[in-house]
Write a protein that holds these residues in place. Sequence first.
Motif, mmCIF file in Angstrom:
data_model
loop_
_atom_site.group_PDB
_atom_site.id
_atom_site.type_symbol
_atom_site.label_atom_id
_atom_site.label_comp_id
_atom_site.label_asym_id
_atom_site.label_seq_id
_atom_site.Cartn_x
_atom_site.Cartn_y
_atom_site.Cartn_z
ATOM 1 N N GLN A 171 4.452 21.134 -17.223
ATOM 2 C CA GLN A 171 5.237 22.977 -16.702
ATOM 3 C C GLN A 171 6.157 22.799 -17.633
ATOM 4 O O GLN A 171 6.832 24.400 -17.881
ATOM 5 N N GLY A 172 6.765 21.889 -18.116
ATOM 6 C CA GLY A 172 8.447 22.051 -18.841
ATOM 7 C C GLY A 172 7.577 22.183 -20.424
ATOM 8 O O GLY A 172 8.794 22.239 -21.357
ATOM 9 N N GLY A 173 6.342 22.382 -20.099
ATOM 10 C CA GLY A 173 5.985 22.647 -22.083
ATOM 11 C C GLY A 173 5.083 20.873 -22.631
ATOM 12 O O GLY A 173 5.245 21.751 -24.213
ATOM 13 N N ALA A 174 5.260 19.941 -22.100
ATOM 14 C CA ALA A 174 5.011 18.497 -22.874
ATOM 15 C C ALA A 174 2.690 19.483 -23.271
ATOM 16 O O ALA A 174 2.568 19.922 -22.343
ATOM 17 N N THR A 175 2.825 19.259 -24.006
ATOM 18 C CA THR A 175 1.068 18.502 -24.267
ATOM 19 C C THR A 175 0.588 17.637 -23.697
ATOM 20 O O THR A 175 0.298 16.982 -23.674
ATOM 21 N N ALA A 176 -0.815 18.541 -23.163
ATOM 22 C CA ALA A 176 -1.481 17.541 -21.958
ATOM 23 C C ALA A 176 -2.240 16.642 -22.914
ATOM 24 O O ALA A 176 -2.650 16.305 -24.288
ATOM 25 N N GLY A 177 -2.009 15.291 -22.993
ATOM 26 C CA GLY A 177 -2.711 13.737 -23.583
ATOM 27 C C GLY A 177 -1.905 12.770 -23.550
ATOM 28 O O GLY A 177 -0.572 12.378 -22.859
ATOM 29 N N ARG A 178 -2.698 12.085 -23.720
ATOM 30 C CA ARG A 178 -1.520 10.649 -23.937
ATOM 31 C C ARG A 178 -0.445 10.372 -24.752
ATOM 32 O O ARG A 178 0.168 9.371 -24.524
ATOM 33 N N GLU A 179 -0.128 11.480 -25.335
ATOM 34 C CA GLU A 179 1.389 11.026 -25.929
ATOM 35 C C GLU A 179 2.772 11.723 -24.674
ATOM 36 O O GLU A 179 3.622 11.043 -24.303
ATOM 37 N N LEU A 180 1.914 12.377 -24.075
ATOM 38 C CA LEU A 180 2.339 12.280 -22.451
ATOM 39 C C LEU A 180 2.403 11.130 -21.530
ATOM 40 O O LEU A 180 3.352 11.094 -21.058
ATOM 41 N N VAL A 181 2.020 10.895 -21.847
ATOM 42 C CA VAL A 181 1.486 9.111 -20.544
ATOM 43 C C VAL A 181 2.740 8.311 -22.187
ATOM 44 O O VAL A 181 3.885 7.482 -20.849
ATOM 45 N N ALA A 182 2.796 8.416 -22.610
ATOM 46 C CA ALA A 182 3.793 7.610 -23.335
ATOM 47 C C ALA A 182 4.802 7.947 -23.254
ATOM 48 O O ALA A 182 5.951 6.834 -23.186
ATOM 49 N N ASP A 241 0.698 -1.368 0.494
ATOM 50 C CA ASP A 241 0.102 -0.562 0.084
ATOM 51 C C ASP A 241 0.624 0.962 -0.123
ATOM 52 O O ASP A 241 0.484 2.440 -0.484
ATOM 53 N N VAL A 242 2.146 1.506 0.618
ATOM 54 C CA VAL A 242 2.705 2.076 0.663
ATOM 55 C C VAL A 242 3.491 2.099 -0.725
ATOM 56 O O VAL A 242 3.513 3.592 -0.423
ATOM 57 N N ALA A 243 4.035 1.230 -0.815
ATOM 58 C CA ALA A 243 4.550 1.436 -2.317
ATOM 59 C C ALA A 243 4.043 2.026 -4.039
ATOM 60 O O ALA A 243 4.095 2.842 -3.929
ATOM 61 N N LEU A 244 2.743 1.915 -3.525
ATOM 62 C CA LEU A 244 1.950 2.214 -4.699
ATOM 63 C C LEU A 244 1.156 3.283 -4.226
ATOM 64 O O LEU A 244 1.289 4.232 -5.068
ATOM 65 N N ALA A 245 1.371 3.939 -3.092
ATOM 66 C CA ALA A 245 0.272 5.493 -3.154
ATOM 67 C C ALA A 245 1.939 6.058 -2.703
ATOM 68 O O ALA A 245 1.769 7.273 -3.632
ATOM 69 N N ALA A 246 3.277 5.865 -2.784
ATOM 70 C CA ALA A 246 4.412 7.150 -2.972
ATOM 71 C C ALA A 246 4.549 6.974 -4.594
ATOM 72 O O ALA A 246 4.680 7.700 -5.023
ATOM 73 N N ASN A 247 4.029 4.925 -6.071
ATOM 74 C CA ASN A 247 4.411 5.882 -6.456
ATOM 75 C C ASN A 247 3.539 6.850 -7.682
ATOM 76 O O ASN A 247 3.871 6.939 -8.251
ATOM 77 N N LEU A 248 2.164 6.524 -6.981
ATOM 78 C CA LEU A 248 1.346 7.050 -7.403
ATOM 79 C C LEU A 248 1.843 8.889 -7.300
ATOM 80 O O LEU A 248 1.298 10.083 -8.911
ATOM 81 N N ILE A 249 2.515 9.296 -6.304
ATOM 82 C CA ILE A 249 2.453 10.498 -6.279
ATOM 83 C C ILE A 249 4.379 11.158 -6.996
ATOM 84 O O ILE A 249 3.669 11.951 -7.472
ATOM 85 N N CYS A 250 4.640 10.219 -6.707
ATOM 86 C CA CYS A 250 6.083 10.393 -8.349
ATOM 87 C C CYS A 250 5.088 10.192 -9.715
ATOM 88 O O CYS A 250 6.102 11.188 -10.419
ATOM 89 N N LEU A 251 3.899 9.770 -9.723
ATOM 90 C CA LEU A 251 3.845 8.974 -11.112
ATOM 91 C C LEU A 251 3.265 11.010 -11.757
ATOM 92 O O LEU A 251 3.363 11.377 -12.131
ATOM 93 N N ALA A 252 2.368 11.918 -10.311
ATOM 94 C CA ALA A 252 1.423 12.892 -10.153
ATOM 95 C C ALA A 252 2.663 14.070 -10.695
ATOM 96 O O ALA A 252 2.507 14.557 -11.461
ATOM 97 N N ASP A 253 3.229 14.002 -9.913
ATOM 98 C CA ASP A 253 4.146 14.475 -9.762
ATOM 99 C C ASP A 253 5.166 15.089 -11.229
ATOM 100 O O ASP A 253 5.355 16.106 -11.296
ATOM 101 N N ARG A 254 5.524 13.759 -11.449
ATOM 102 C CA ARG A 254 6.168 13.405 -13.273
ATOM 103 C C ARG A 254 5.542 14.386 -14.052
ATOM 104 O O ARG A 254 5.568 14.820 -15.779
ATOM 105 N N THR A 255 4.807 13.676 -14.575
ATOM 106 C CA THR A 255 3.562 14.422 -14.810
ATOM 107 C C THR A 255 3.461 15.949 -14.914
ATOM 108 O O THR A 255 3.423 16.582 -16.497
ATOM 109 N N ASP A 256 2.587 16.463 -13.362
ATOM 110 C CA ASP A 256 3.259 18.009 -13.613
ATOM 111 C C ASP A 256 4.734 19.133 -14.201
ATOM 112 O O ASP A 256 4.770 19.459 -14.843
ATOM 113 N N ALA A 257 5.298 18.208 -14.032
ATOM 114 C CA ALA A 257 6.864 18.283 -14.200
ATOM 115 C C ALA A 257 6.934 18.893 -15.770
ATOM 116 O O ALA A 257 7.153 19.542 -16.291
#
Length: 403
Positions: free
Chosen positions: A146-157, A127-143
Motif C-alpha cells: 500500500q506504500g507503493g512497493a512493487t510486488a515480488g521477491r524484491e519486496l520479500v528482500a 505455535d502462538v509465536a509462529l502464528a503471530a509472526n505470520l500475521i506480522c509478516l503478512a501485515d507488513r507485506t500489505d503495508a
Amino acid sequence: MGAIPSCFDLDRLILALSDAFDLVGVDKTGHSRRVGLVAARIAEELGWENGEVRSLLRAALLHDCGVSTTGEHHDLMGALRWADSVEHAARGAGYLAAVPELAPLAPLVAEHHTAWTNLCHRGVAGDVALAANLICLADRTDALLQGGATAGRELVAALRGHGGFFAPQALAALDRLARCEAFWFALDEPVLSEALARLMAAGEPVLLDTKAVVRLAAVVGGIIDRKSPYTECHSGGVAKVSVLLGKALGLGEATLRGLEIAGYLHDIGKLRIPDELLNRQGALDAAERLRMARHAFDTRVILTHAFGPGGVADWASFHHECLSGNGYPFHLREGDLCLEARIVAVADVFQALAQYRPYRAPLTTDEIAALMDGMVFAGKLDAQVVAACKERMGECWNMATGG
C-alpha cells in the motif's frame, strides 16, 4: 420487520467485522482481508492443517480490532515499527479475550507486532509465536504494497532487511510464494473475497447463539465509541435504552435481543469518518455533511453482510431517518420505518442529549423531553416511542448514562 435468527455463523460475523475495522483506513480499505489471505497462504505453504489455517485466518482478519482512529491507522501503515504498536495489539487482544468464542485468538493478536527474536527470547509458546509472526509478516507485506512497493521477491528482500523481526521459515515460504505472479494478483477484488470465502468454508461452521452475539456486539460497541472522546458509552447507552423501550412497547424476547445488537452496532459506519471531522465542533460544509451522512449507509452494508438483509441491519442503520422523509441517508418515510427502527432512533437521540458534548453539558430530563416533543411535532421521531420514553425518563437516563 425482519426475523431474528436463533444462531449466527461466526465466520460470517468475523468477515463483516473485519471489513468494519478496515473502514478506519477511510479511503484505503481491505487491509485485514489481504493480511488474512497472505497469512493463510504462507501457513499452507508451511504445511499447516486446515483447522490451523482457519484459526490463523480468523485472528488475521481481526488483528487490527484495537485500532479505532484514523491517526493510529496511518501510523500502523506507515512503518515497520512505531512507538505505540504494542498498545493497539494489547488493546485488540483484550477485546477478543472478552468474547469466549474469540478468546483463543487473543494471544495471536497480542503478539502480532512482536519481533520473532523477542518472541523466542520470552519463551512464547511455539505455535502462538509462529502464528503471530505470520500475521506480522503478512501485515507488513500489505503495508509495503500500500506504500507503493512493487510486488515480488524484491519486496520479500526488503522484509529480510529487518533482521530478526520475522521467522526465517516464514520468510522462506513467502519468498517461494512471491515468485508466482498469481499470488499477488489474488490480493485484488473480487478474487480476494472469493478466496477467503473458500478458506472459511473449509470445515464445520461455528454457530453462536443470540446471547453470544450480544456479548460480541457489546465489545464492538466499545470499539466504535473509542473512535471519539465525546462518544464514550454512547453505543451501550443506545442499546440499553432501546431494550427498555422495546419492553415497554410489548416486543418479544428475540426482538429485544435484536434491538440490543442493533443499538450496540448502529454507529459502526462511523469508523470510516476521519478523526478531525468526527470531532469537529463548528459547522460542516456540504462535502463534510455528506461524508458524515455516509456512516448510516456503511452501517447498513456491514450489518447486512453480518446478519443478512432487514432486521438488525435496518433497525440500526435507519436511526437518522425521519417519519417526514427528511432524514438521511435513505430518506425513508413513515410507512417504511418499522417500530424497531423508530425505537433505536429515539434511543440514539436520548443518549446523545444525556451525554456530555464539548459544546454543552448533559441536558436535564425536562430539557430532553421538551426537545423530543419538538422532534415529534417536526415529524422526526415517533410519538408512541417518545411517550414511552417520557413515562420512564429516570430509567432511560440511568440506562443512557450508566447511572
